[in-house]
Design an enzyme around this catalytic site. Structure first.
Site, mmCIF file in Angstrom:
data_model
loop_
_atom_site.group_PDB
_atom_site.id
_atom_site.type_symbol
_atom_site.label_atom_id
_atom_site.label_comp_id
_atom_site.label_asym_id
_atom_site.label_seq_id
_atom_site.Cartn_x
_atom_site.Cartn_y
_atom_site.Cartn_z
ATOM 1 N N ASP A 1 0.857 -1.170 0.000
ATOM 2 C CA ASP A 1 0.000 0.000 0.000
ATOM 3 C C ASP A 1 0.902 1.232 0.000
ATOM 4 O O ASP A 1 1.854 1.297 0.780
ATOM 5 C CB ASP A 1 -0.883 -0.014 1.262
ATOM 6 C CG ASP A 1 -2.281 0.482 0.988
ATOM 7 O OD1 ASP A 1 -2.395 1.619 0.498
ATOM 8 O OD2 ASP A 1 -3.238 -0.249 1.262
ATOM 9 N N HIS B 1 -11.537 -3.067 2.635
ATOM 10 C CA HIS B 1 -11.453 -2.748 4.065
ATOM 11 C C HIS B 1 -12.156 -1.440 4.431
ATOM 12 O O HIS B 1 -12.173 -1.064 5.600
ATOM 13 C CB HIS B 1 -9.984 -2.669 4.482
ATOM 14 C CG HIS B 1 -9.294 -1.495 3.847
ATOM 15 N ND1 HIS B 1 -9.104 -1.388 2.487
ATOM 16 C CD2 HIS B 1 -8.780 -0.364 4.378
ATOM 17 C CE1 HIS B 1 -8.498 -0.247 2.229
ATOM 18 N NE2 HIS B 1 -8.289 0.398 3.345
ATOM 19 N N ASP B 2 -12.687 -0.730 3.428
ATOM 20 C CA ASP B 2 -13.407 0.516 3.699
ATOM 21 C C ASP B 2 -14.906 0.378 3.426
ATOM 22 O O ASP B 2 -15.654 1.342 3.605
ATOM 23 C CB ASP B 2 -12.893 1.649 2.794
ATOM 24 C CG ASP B 2 -11.471 2.046 3.111
ATOM 25 O OD1 ASP B 2 -11.060 1.918 4.280
ATOM 26 O OD2 ASP B 2 -10.765 2.479 2.178
ATOM 27 N N GLU C 1 -6.470 4.211 -5.901
ATOM 28 C CA GLU C 1 -7.729 4.475 -5.210
ATOM 29 C C GLU C 1 -8.119 5.893 -5.603
ATOM 30 O O GLU C 1 -7.581 6.863 -5.066
ATOM 31 C CB GLU C 1 -7.563 4.372 -3.688
ATOM 32 C CG GLU C 1 -8.907 4.509 -2.979
ATOM 33 C CD GLU C 1 -8.814 4.936 -1.517
ATOM 34 O OE1 GLU C 1 -9.684 4.563 -0.735
ATOM 35 O OE2 GLU C 1 -7.870 5.673 -1.158
ATOM 36 N N ASP D 1 -3.026 4.772 -2.285
ATOM 37 C CA ASP D 1 -4.052 5.301 -1.395
ATOM 38 C C ASP D 1 -4.387 6.765 -1.672
ATOM 39 O O ASP D 1 -3.482 7.587 -1.852
ATOM 40 C CB ASP D 1 -3.496 5.188 0.037
ATOM 41 C CG ASP D 1 -4.516 5.531 1.099
ATOM 42 O OD1 ASP D 1 -5.434 4.728 1.307
ATOM 43 O OD2 ASP D 1 -4.385 6.600 1.733
HETATM 44 C C1 GLC Z 1 -7.958 5.260 2.011
HETATM 45 C C2 GLC Z 1 -7.872 3.969 2.787
HETATM 46 C C3 GLC Z 1 -8.560 4.157 4.095
HETATM 47 C C4 GLC Z 1 -7.859 5.251 4.848
HETATM 48 C C5 GLC Z 1 -7.738 6.525 4.017
HETATM 49 C C6 GLC Z 1 -6.729 7.451 4.604
HETATM 50 O O1 GLC Z 1 -9.246 5.587 1.684
HETATM 51 O O2 GLC Z 1 -8.379 2.919 2.036
HETATM 52 O O3 GLC Z 1 -8.608 2.978 4.847
HETATM 53 O O4 GLC Z 1 -8.541 5.532 6.024
HETATM 54 O O5 GLC Z 1 -7.332 6.285 2.708
HETATM 55 O O6 GLC Z 1 -5.440 6.958 4.401
#
Ligand code: GLC
Ligand code: CA
Length: 564
Positions: free
Chosen positions: A98, A338-339, A265, A200
């Protein structure tokens, strides 16, 4: 389309804290992952994305990194990481990590130095602004609630920017020295032998430097910070001269030389930017198809989403993005991560949960065009988990609960919102068997185990031929088979039976070959008048394909794949 090494792969996300604990401290770890590599190989996985394992105070479970070059002792050591990479390679699997570079942790040494000397070189690694009359520079609301501005420790007149939690200060990508540090760090990991990164929150690295207020959109008189990104893209007429400058540099300095696989993402995505981001010369290899998983969301907050995914709305969203992607790009398909809540709970009404519905959902994800990402536990049909308010761990859940109460929801309604939407739903420990703590740990798990582990677990499903797990194995094997692997990877995508309610169907075509996927994504039997004939049924989730003349009788949640 030029073929890439990763096109025909199947990926799997591991949330390390909850995957497998090898030393009984209640927290999953790298040695735990290594011990499960054979399990993943057997499932048919090629690429493993591991959520952050870097040293972190864990305010946001590792998405707040205090040292980009290390491994958090909770997860193991750098030797464990090297061994994981090596053991994966031995099995012809690749590891991606990540990459969290929109922000770091407030315990990172850069931030500590910035606090000591805000006007010195490290002050320029962050966005530090003056507070005039103790007023925040603007009205932006952070993703986890409250202002995006926080007083700089040790200096009452200054504040720093954080899009997420106050413990996650945003990095200043406008500063070339910061960018150099980031590229050096990325290349360190790529040189170690990881295959790439999941990236991310990357759309946030370019800020609206006017820092102007946004129109208020909540009871706190603030405006969601994500709106600032939209406004910036609109104002700049796109991203090419904005964030594009950073992303091109990032690609050229790190990813192209290593032939890396990267998956972004990216929220705030627009149709017209798809090609620029993941087309032939895109910034990333792929991007998550959030437009499909989020298509049921109405407003900005959990209380607005009062129902499951509507299959027709989902289908429409998938058709739209597949059309847009055409032959030029590969999105990363997901039904959960995971979100997000569990796919099996989001897409399937609670009383319709079972082998048929879960296997239909899996088929629709994996037979689409794109690179599929499974999330740990998806392969056994893990579901959302009931929590008491005190049992929640996730910072975002706690904030959203408060927000719902502020908006006048009752505690019961707010808790129900959390049950449907909390990020902790997918973060509960992986259910390996029916022993205590689902076989995840011999200690006390860091987060509640879903009580349904006695029914839903790996060991049980390994023994049953007709289990969801064994179905996933057959499905992945079908997707990668010698006969159908190419068409299911590179074949085009054409919607079919579009106007038939809750019938999700499409065609995959490659040269002379044609496959049609037909799924009745509902709990009632359906008759479908076939538009064209076929020669062979090549894959099903439920046995027995019944035809009467041109009529096909589809059982509830039946999915079939036919060849022309
Ligand atoms: C992304 C991650 C999430 C995190 C956020 C801040 O959305 O997937 O889990 O809280 O970024 O890093
Ligand atoms: Ca452990």
């Amino acid at each position: 389309m030029q073929k890439k090494w990763w096109h025909d792969k199947v990926a799997y996300q591991i949330y390390p804290k909850s995957f497998y604990d090898s030393n009984g401290d209640g927290i999953g770890d790298l040695c735990g992952i290594i011990s499960k590599l054979d399990y993943l190989k057997d499932l048919g996985i090629d690429i493993i994305w591991i959520s952050p394992v870097y040293p972190s105070p864990m305010v946001d479970n590792g998405y707040d990194i205090s040292d980009y070059y290390g491994i958090d002792p909770r997860f193991g050591t750098m030797e464990d990481m090297d061994r994981l990479i090596e053991e994966a390679k031995k099995r012809d699997m690749a590891i991606i990590m990540d990459l969290v570079v929109n922000h770091c942790s407030n315990e990172h040494e850069w931030f500590k130095k910035a606090c000591e000397d805000p006007y010195g070189p490290y002050g320029k690694y962050f966005y530090i602004r003056e507070m005039k009359d103790q007023k925040e520079p603007n009205n932006w609301r952070s993703v986890f609630g409250g202002s995006v501005w926080e007083k700089l420790p040790g200096n009452e007149d200054l504040c720093y920017l954080h899009f997420f939690a106050p413990e996650q200060p945003d990095l200043n990508w406008e500063n070339p020295l910061l960018r150099e540090e980031i590229y050096k760090m990325i290349n360190f990991w790529l040189d170690k032998g990881i295959a790439g990164f999941r990236i991310d929150a990357i759309i946030n690295i370019k800020k609206d430097l006017t820092w102007e207020d946004l129109p208020v959109d909540g009871p706190d008189q603030r405006s969601y910070v994500g709106n600032s990104i939209d406004r910036l893209i609109d104002r700049d007429g796109g991203t090419k001269d904005g964030i594009g400058v950073f992303l091109r540099e990032l690609r050229e300095r790190c990813f192209t030389p290593h032939d890396s696989f990267t998956v972004g993402e990216v929220f705030n995505m627009r149709k017209e930017l798809m090609e620029e981001f993941i087309g032939k010369d895109g910034y990333f290899s792929s991007m998550f198809a959030f437009e499909t998983i989020q298509s049921y969301k109405k407003g900005n907050c959990w209380y607005d989403y009062d129902r499951n995914m509507d299959p027709d709305q989902w289908k429409k969203a998938v058709f739209e993005s597949q059309k847009l992607l055409s032959d030029n790009a590969f999105e990363a398909t997901i039904i959960e991560n995971h979100d997000q809540p569990r796919g099996a709970s989001l897409y399937i009404p609670r009383d319709e949960y079972g082998f048929a519905s879960v296997s239909a959902l899996a088929g629709l994800q994996l037979l689409q065009r794109g690179i599929p990402f499974l999330y740990q536990g998806q392969e056994i049909g893990m579901t959302n988990c009931p929590f008491e308010l005190e049992e929640y761990d996730d910072i975002n859940t706690i904030d959203s609960y408060q927000f719902m109460i502020q908006m006048g929801r009752t505690p019961v309604q707010a808790l129900d919102g959390c049950y449907r939407e909390s990020r902790d739903n997918t973060r509960t420990p992986m259910q390996w068997d029916d022993s205590e703590n689902a076989g995840f740990t011999t200690g006390k798990p860091w987060l509640k185990v879903n009580p349904n582990y006695l029914d839903i677990n790996v060991a049980k499903q390994e023994k049953e031929y007709g289990s969801i797990l064994n179905y996933y194995k057959r499905l992945i094997a079908f997707r990668k088979s010698k006969e159908y692997g190419e068409i299911l990877t590179w074949g085009s995508f054409e919607p079919m039976y579009e106007n038939q309610e809750k019938i999700f169907a499409f065609k995959r075509k490659l040269e002379e070959k044609e496959l049609t996927v037909i799924c009745n994504f509902s709990d009632s039997e359906r008759f479908l008048v076939l538009k064209e004939d076929y020669s062979e049924v090549v894959f099903v989730n439920l046995p027995q394909v019944t035809r009467i003349g041109d009529n096909m009788i589809l059982r509830p949640y039946q999915l079939i794949v036919v060849e022309k």
